[in-house]
Design an enzyme around this catalytic site. Structure first.
Site, PDB file in Angstrom:
ATOM      1  N   GLY A   1       0.867  -1.180   0.000  1.00 52.10           N
ATOM      2  CA  GLY A   1       0.000   0.000   0.000  1.00 52.10           C
ATOM      3  C   GLY A   1       0.894   1.216   0.000  1.00 52.10           C
TER       4      GLY A   1
ATOM      5  N   CYS B   1       5.174  -6.067   2.016  1.00 55.74           N
ATOM      6  CA  CYS B   1       5.515  -4.637   2.039  1.00 55.74           C
ATOM      7  C   CYS B   1       4.673  -3.894   3.076  1.00 55.74           C
ATOM      8  CB  CYS B   1       5.390  -4.055   0.637  1.00 55.74           C
ATOM      9  SG  CYS B   1       6.210  -2.462   0.489  1.00 55.74           S
ATOM     10  N   TYR B   2       3.764  -3.015   2.654  1.00 59.49           N
ATOM     11  CA  TYR B   2       2.897  -2.334   3.629  1.00 59.49           C
ATOM     12  C   TYR B   2       2.157  -3.371   4.474  1.00 59.49           C
ATOM     13  CZ  TYR B   2      -0.998   0.402   5.507  1.00 59.49           C
ATOM     14  OH  TYR B   2      -1.903   1.001   6.344  1.00 59.49           O
TER      15      TYR B   2
ATOM     16  N   HIS C   1       8.810  -7.555  -2.569  1.00 60.62           N
ATOM     17  CA  HIS C   1       7.655  -7.957  -3.390  1.00 60.62           C
ATOM     18  C   HIS C   1       7.913  -9.301  -4.083  1.00 60.62           C
ATOM     19  CE1 HIS C   1       5.168  -4.334  -3.106  1.00 60.62           C
ATOM     20  NE2 HIS C   1       6.324  -3.727  -2.902  1.00 60.62           N
TER      21      HIS C   1
ATOM     22  N   GLU D   1       5.880 -11.013  -5.692  1.00 60.40           N
ATOM     23  CA  GLU D   1       5.025 -11.181  -6.876  1.00 60.40           C
ATOM     24  C   GLU D   1       5.651 -10.625  -8.150  1.00 60.40           C
ATOM     25  OE1 GLU D   1       4.636  -9.172  -4.409  1.00 60.40           O
ATOM     26  OE2 GLU D   1       3.703  -7.262  -4.928  1.00 60.40           O
TER      27      GLU D   1
ATOM     28  N   ASP E   1      -9.895 -10.266 -26.605  1.00 58.97           N
ATOM     29  CA  ASP E   1     -10.646 -10.034 -25.375  1.00 58.97           C
ATOM     30  C   ASP E   1     -12.159 -10.038 -25.601  1.00 58.97           C
ATOM     31  OD1 ASP E   1      -8.088  -9.644 -24.566  1.00 58.97           O
ATOM     32  OD2 ASP E   1      -8.235  -7.465 -24.403  1.00 58.97           O
TER      33      ASP E   1
ATOM     34  N   LYS F   1      -3.728 -10.879 -20.021  1.00 60.46           N
ATOM     35  CA  LYS F   1      -3.875 -11.334 -21.410  1.00 60.46           C
ATOM     36  C   LYS F   1      -3.619 -12.833 -21.588  1.00 60.46           C
ATOM     37  CE  LYS F   1      -4.701  -9.592 -25.410  1.00 60.46           C
ATOM     38  NZ  LYS F   1      -5.619  -8.450 -25.571  1.00 60.46           N
TER      39      LYS F   1
END
Ligand code: XMP
Length: 512
Positions: free
Chosen positions: A55, A82-83, A170, A172, A228, A368
């Site tokens: 955050g 993190c946050y 992080h 991710e 899409d 995607k």
């Protein structure tokens, strides 16, 4: 909720959806929910694990997003990122301090507790990706530091008995060398997930949800012929068949023969109603004299708005409105935390006089490559699933300067040669997107014995997973050579071809 679920509790970090997507990639279903969700509601989802996202704030600010401390007492494993890590420390009375300098980017991390389940199979020293100013300076009682960096005494901490884990970096993002391993450890070593979630579960659940939501009402979808909107159309068509009507506005800004291809594909493959509107003349008229990229995008967007909604207004009185918005569209349009970069008109605004029962966006949380997986699972033809993304304003943003019917014809021909040559070479799947651009530059050349003064064509080709960042494709020279030869020989008014070697960032994929 019966399936294994990881809840990603969103505290406003820019990577919230990316965390969920990484978890889904590991075959565990993940859902992002806002930090304002009450604890009872969250607990009722019976999550196998909870992840606190990053955050933008400091936990001590009153305006910062907080959550009730009891979440840490549910007995459900929690991973703070993190946050989220600082918040976990704060909830358990640890101390968070403000560092004089931010730690940002690649940082070397040392593991202090090699037996940590979260850090299993990670070397003692590895690279992680940090982006923070505050840090945990004193871990709460019952916690121990499990990793550190030169400037961050607590890069990771845990309370193993209570299954509470935190990382300051992080995991991710792909820059964290062992980030995927850390998430994997959390899911399988700590939350004991089975990992049996697949894309076909997404389809079954989405189709069932759409059926329930739509009932016996009608749905209208703006179909561009891109991956899409096609996958969205296929999903909705599977759910409600001919209750779905797809409206395809041919702006005259598509690639060569593309309008016909779209019409043929959708009228022969799907159970739905299909309306095609040929509106090229209107669009060309509207684009007359416009050269500024944003003016052109705006004009195309507005014209599309007018033409599309006129059809909808005429044919539909009520029902649902569907669109193929995917997650990157959503943040790149400035809806998330990223700055607005370009005006995308995927998210179609609605005139006030048209009333819908609601908006349906079945792909809103997917990236995607996940959308393509869904398309494959739905049995869509390869040609369609692997179709390159095509911008809403079409060739309008690939012709620099004024868009005219003549310039569109030149670009369509050049692009058709490029597509054909790449397909023949078998190199197609190596690139996420490739196309020709008409920069509006004329150069001198010589053909036969004659001096020429004609258009320059640029080739743009990129590799990327998610289109948020991209690299220019390392196309073999001989293929580039053939493309160039053929374009110059076969396309009138072109005497030179160049190749764009700019990554994103700093460039964008499209030129405008
Ligand atoms: P950029 O140029 O923003 O492109 O790096 C990223 C991806 O988005 C596509 N793109 C668009 N798609 N409407 C769309 O539907 C648009 O206005 C638009 N502009 C760019 C681009 O082709 C690439 O795949």
């Amino acid at each position: 909720m019966s399936k294994e679920t990881i809840i990603v509790l969103d505290f406003g970090g820019q990577y919230n959806q990316l965390i969920a997507r990484r978890v889904r990639d590991l075959s565990v279903y993940a859902e992002v929910i806002p930090y304002t969700t009450p604890l009872e509601e969250l607990a009722a989802m019976q999550p196998k694990g909870i992840i606190f996202t990053g955050g933008p704030n400091s936990v001590y600010l009153e305006s910062s997003p907080h959550y009730t401390k009891e979440i840490l007492d549910l007995g459900v494993p929690v991973l703070g990122i993190c946050y989220g890590a600082q918040l976990m420390a704060y909830m358990r009375d640890g101390v968070i301090s403000h560092a004089p300098v931010s730690e940002y980017g690649h940082v070397e991390m040392n593991i202090a507790k090699p037996s940590s389940r979260l850090l299993k199979d990670i070397p003692e020293m590895s690279v992680c990706w940090m982006s923070h100013t505050d840090y945990i300076s004193e871990v709460p009682a019952g916690f121990e530091v499990t990793a550190s960096t030169a400037n961050c005494p607590c890069a990771a901490m845990e309370n193993e008995a209570q299954k509470l884990y935190s990382v300051q970096f992080h995991p991710e993002v792909t820059h964290s060398e062992y980030g995927r391993q850390i998430l994997k450890n959390f899911l399988f070593e700590i939350c004991c997930c089975a990992g049996d979630w697949k894309m076909d579960s997404f389809i079954d659940e989405t189709v069932a949800r759409l059926r329930e939501e739509i009932g016996d009402k009608n749905v209208v979808l703006g179909l561009s012929g891109g991956v899409d909107s096609s996958v969205a159309a296929a999903l909705i068509s599977r759910a409600v068949g001919r209750q779905l009507t797809c409206v395809f506005v041919d702006q005259g800004l598509m690639r060569k023969n593309e309008g016909d291809f779209v019409e043929k594909t959708f009228t022969s493959l799907f159970d739905m109603n299909f309306i095609r509107k040929n509106a090229a003349e209107q669009f060309y008229f509207r684009l007359k004299g416009l050269t500024d990229p944003e003016d052109k995008r705006k004009a195309i967007g507005e014209e599309f708005y007018r033409v599309f909604w006129d059809i909808v207004r005429e044919k539909f009185s009520d029902g649902y409105f569907a669109q193929g918005t995917i997650y990157p569209d959503y943040i790149e349009s400035g809806n998330g935390h990223a700055d607005k970069i370009k005006t995308h008109h995927n998210e179609v605004k609605k005139p006030a006089d048209i009333k819908f029962l609601g908006v349906i966006e079945p792909l809103r949380l997917l990236f995607k490559d996940e959308v393509r997986k869904v398309g494959e699972q739905l049995g869509l033809p390869e040609e369609l699933v692997w179709r390159q993304p095509f911008p809403g304003p079409g060739l309008g943003v690939r012709i620099i300067g004024e868009v005219t019917a003549e310039r569109i014809a030149i670009l369509q021909e050049a692009d058709a040669v490029l597509q054909d040559e790449v397909k023949r070479s078998g190199y197609e799947r190596e690139m996420a997107q490739f196309f020709a651009v008409l920069p509006g530059v004329k150069t001198v050349g010589v053909m036969g014995d004659h001096r020429t003064y004609d258009e320059l064509v640029a080739i743009r080709a990129v590799t990327t997973d998610d289109f948020m960042t991209a690299d220019w494709a390392k196309i073999p020279y001989d293929l580039l050579g053939r493309i160039s030869d053929r374009i110059i020989n076969e396309v009138d008014h072109v005497n030179r071809v160049v190749y764009d070697i700019t990554s994103k960032p700093p460039g964008t994929v499209e030129w405008e």
